[in-house]
Write an enzyme that holds these catalytic residues in place. Structure first.
Site, PDB file in Angstrom:
ATOM      1  CB  SER A 278      36.500  10.761  64.224  1.00 39.30           C
ATOM      2  OG  SER A 278      37.470  11.251  65.102  1.00 39.30           O
TER       3      SER A 278
ATOM      4  CE1 TYR B  64      37.452  15.304  60.691  1.00 41.13           C
ATOM      5  CE2 TYR B  64      37.451  14.873  63.047  1.00 41.13           C
ATOM      6  CZ  TYR B  64      37.687  14.446  61.747  1.00 41.13           C
ATOM      7  OH  TYR B  64      38.141  13.166  61.516  1.00 41.13           O
TER       8      TYR B  64
HETATM    9  N1  LIG Z   1      43.765  10.715  60.435  1.00 36.92           N
HETATM   10  C1  LIG Z   1      43.069  10.704  61.557  1.00 36.92           C
HETATM   11  O1  LIG Z   1      43.613  10.897  62.650  1.00 36.92           O
HETATM   12  C2  LIG Z   1      41.582  10.432  61.524  1.00 36.92           C
HETATM   13  C3  LIG Z   1      40.958  10.143  62.740  1.00 36.92           C
HETATM   14  C4  LIG Z   1      39.608   9.872  62.744  1.00 36.92           C
HETATM   15  C5  LIG Z   1      38.895   9.879  61.572  1.00 36.92           C
HETATM   16  N2  LIG Z   1      39.517  10.175  60.409  1.00 36.92           N
HETATM   17  C6  LIG Z   1      38.699  10.163  59.183  1.00 36.92           C
HETATM   18  O2  LIG Z   1      39.254   9.269  58.240  1.00 36.92           O
HETATM   19  C7  LIG Z   1      38.828   9.645  56.933  1.00 36.92           C
HETATM   20  C8  LIG Z   1      40.004   9.625  56.005  1.00 36.92           C
HETATM   21  O3  LIG Z   1      40.916  10.617  56.409  1.00 36.92           O
HETATM   22  P1  LIG Z   1      42.485  10.426  56.390  1.00 36.92           P
HETATM   23  O4  LIG Z   1      42.953  10.530  57.778  1.00 36.92           O
HETATM   24  O5  LIG Z   1      42.863   9.238  55.583  1.00 36.92           O
HETATM   25  O6  LIG Z   1      42.938  11.805  55.687  1.00 36.92           O
HETATM   26  P2  LIG Z   1      43.344  12.137  54.197  1.00 36.92           P
HETATM   27  O7  LIG Z   1      44.610  11.476  53.837  1.00 36.92           O
HETATM   28  O8  LIG Z   1      43.280  13.629  54.102  1.00 36.92           O
HETATM   29  O9  LIG Z   1      42.186  11.478  53.331  1.00 36.92           O
HETATM   30  C9  LIG Z   1      40.965  12.123  53.070  1.00 36.92           C
HETATM   31  C10 LIG Z   1      40.570  11.824  51.639  1.00 36.92           C
HETATM   32  O10 LIG Z   1      39.326  12.469  51.349  1.00 36.92           O
HETATM   33  C11 LIG Z   1      39.462  13.125  50.088  1.00 36.92           C
HETATM   34  N3  LIG Z   1      38.517  14.228  49.955  1.00 36.92           N
HETATM   35  C12 LIG Z   1      38.591  15.465  50.510  1.00 36.92           C
HETATM   36  N4  LIG Z   1      37.543  16.193  50.111  1.00 36.92           N
HETATM   37  C13 LIG Z   1      36.797  15.407  49.281  1.00 36.92           C
HETATM   38  C14 LIG Z   1      35.613  15.598  48.531  1.00 36.92           C
HETATM   39  N5  LIG Z   1      34.972  16.772  48.543  1.00 36.92           N
HETATM   40  N6  LIG Z   1      35.134  14.571  47.807  1.00 36.92           N
HETATM   41  C15 LIG Z   1      35.787  13.388  47.771  1.00 36.92           C
HETATM   42  N7  LIG Z   1      36.926  13.152  48.428  1.00 36.92           N
HETATM   43  C16 LIG Z   1      37.425  14.145  49.190  1.00 36.92           C
HETATM   44  C17 LIG Z   1      40.902  13.583  50.068  1.00 36.92           C
HETATM   45  O11 LIG Z   1      41.322  13.889  48.738  1.00 36.92           O
HETATM   46  P3  LIG Z   1      42.623  14.821  48.514  1.00 36.92           P
HETATM   47  O12 LIG Z   1      43.770  14.083  49.149  1.00 36.92           O
HETATM   48  O13 LIG Z   1      42.739  14.924  47.037  1.00 36.92           O
HETATM   49  O14 LIG Z   1      42.304  16.116  49.198  1.00 36.92           O
HETATM   50  C18 LIG Z   1      41.578  12.346  50.628  1.00 36.92           C
HETATM   51  O15 LIG Z   1      41.744  11.374  49.656  1.00 36.92           O
HETATM   52  C19 LIG Z   1      38.172  11.018  57.087  1.00 36.92           C
HETATM   53  O16 LIG Z   1      36.772  10.869  57.081  1.00 36.92           O
HETATM   54  C20 LIG Z   1      38.652  11.487  58.455  1.00 36.92           C
HETATM   55  O17 LIG Z   1      37.761  12.390  59.060  1.00 36.92           O
HETATM   56  C21 LIG Z   1      40.855  10.448  60.351  1.00 36.92           C
END
Ligand SMILES: NC(=O)c1ccc[n+]([C@@H]2O[C@H](COP(=O)([O-])OP(=O)(O)OC[C@H]3O[C@@H](n4cnc5c(N)ncnc54)[C@H](OP(=O)(O)O)[C@@H]3O)[C@@H](O)[C@H]2O)c1
Length: 313
Positions: free
Chosen positions: A165, A177
């Site tokens: 990130s 985080y």
């Molecule tokens: N959105 C942003 O602004 C942003 C920015 C920078 C980086 N990121 C990174 O991008 C990645 C994906 O996030 P996202 O934004 O797409 O959010 P998201 O929709 O919440 O996706 C995260 C995924 O991880 C799963 N997860 C949570 N805990 C887990 C575990 N213990 N084991 C396996 N899977 C697990 C969640 O499952 P459930 O849905 O069932 O909980 C969900 O499918 C993350 O690493 C996040 O830090 C996001």
């Protein structure tokens, strides 16, 4: 005269880079990619995107409901598996499952995408367990999944794509985080060097802020209030309730800057998996490119002054 020569050189360099980056790995339809956290957000979109492109997607979901929804939206080529990255047993089971599917060919791509952000709050409002909860998923889980699947990735001379990130480059709020994302950057850098001799490429994705479940404002607000409720009176008095309220206002302001086109991120992931010459780092989103990454190069005095503008007074 020299200016024209410099401009021509620059244009040639850009042209060369464009040409290099357009070269695609052959035989994509025979290559397997495992993606963690496919229930929602980037992981879910990437699974559908790679499936549509013909790759053999192994989509790891946290819940059966998420897996069933994904299967209903994709081709029969895509296979799902349940994976909790905080459980060593779950990781070992998934590794065995992947080994059966990829055979001698090995695993072409591992996308470490699963992540959580809650609990998050000012550092002093959190307990050790709050930090550990986030680090367990975002960093320790990512490391364990990678170590477990690396022999299969090495066999394929494939790719490891780690989702960090911009919060792995600047840190302006407390909790596990940002620490976890700095850790992902560090782990990826050493792994990239170690894997060179095996022909494995390690890429880091650095998205700015995007509208997904992890950035859902209602959940984050609820988490702030729940952390506040648990605080001892002394800390509550020192910060004052107005701090909490201003913090929530700051969060709502930040929300207005969120990108909503998730494909900006998944296109970077796809490039990392399909290009002959992937980049070591991909930044996605206007805020990443124009704000957070430039700010990360500023002296701390300047970046602190900038972020302090948005902090409760
Ligand atoms: N959105 C942003 O602004 C942003 C920015 C920078 C980086 N990121 C990174 O991008 C990645 C994906 O996030 P996202 O934004 O797409 O959010 P998201 O929709 O919440 O996706 C995260 C995924 O991880 C799963 N997860 C949570 N805990 C887990 C575990 N213990 N084991 C396996 N899977 C697990 C969640 O499952 P459930 O849905 O069932 O909980 C969900 O499918 C993350 O690493 C996040 O830090 C996001």
């Amino acid at each position: 005269m020299w200016l024209y020569v410099l401009l021509a050189l620059l244009a040639l360099l850009l042209l060369r880079r464009w040409h290099r980056e357009r070269q695609t790995v052959p035989g994509l339809s025979e290559r397997h990619v495992l993606i963690t956290g496919c229930d929602s957000g980037f992981g879910n979109l990437l699974a559908r995107q790679l499936d549509a492109r013909g790759l053999r997607v192994l989509a790891a979901c946290l819940s059966e409901a998420g897996a069933a929804q994904l299967r209903a939206a994709t081709s029969e080529r895509l296979q799902t598996v349940l994976l909790d990255v905080t459980s060593s047993k779950s990781i070992a089971d998934v590794t065995a499952w992947v080994r059966q599917r990829v055979g001698d060919q090995g695993l072409w791509g591992l996308v470490n995408n699963a992540g959580i952000a809650i609990p998050t709050a000012p550092n002093e409002w959190l307990s050790k367990e709050d930090f550990v909860k986030v680090l367990d998923v975002n960093l320790v889980g990512l490391v364990e999944v990678t170590l477990s699947l690396l022999p299969l990735v090495r066999r394929a001379r494939g790719r490891v794509v780690n989702v960090a990130s911009v919060m792995g480059r600047v840190s302006f709020f407390g909790g596990g985080y940002c620490i976890s994302k700095y850790g992902v950057e560090a782990f990826s850098d050493s792994l990239r060097l170690e894997m060179r001799r095996f022909g494995v490429k390690v890429c880091v994705i650095e998205p700015g802020y995007f509208k997904t479940m992890i950035t859902n404002v209602e959940s984050l607000e609820k988490n702030f209030y729940s952390c506040w409720e648990k605080l001892p009176e002394e800390i509550k008095t020192s910060y004052g309730e107005s701090y909490l309220k201003q913090f929530v206002v700051m969060l709502k302001l930040l929300q207005k800057t969120y990108n909503s086109d998730l494909s900006l991120v998944t296109n970077c992931m796809e490039h990392a998996l399909t290009s002959v010459h992937p980049r070591s780092r991909y930044s996605a989103g206007w805020d990443a490119k124009l704000l957070y990454l430039p700010v990360s190069y500023l002296p701390s005095a300047l970046s602190d002054a900038l972020f302090a503008l948005f902090y409760p007074k």
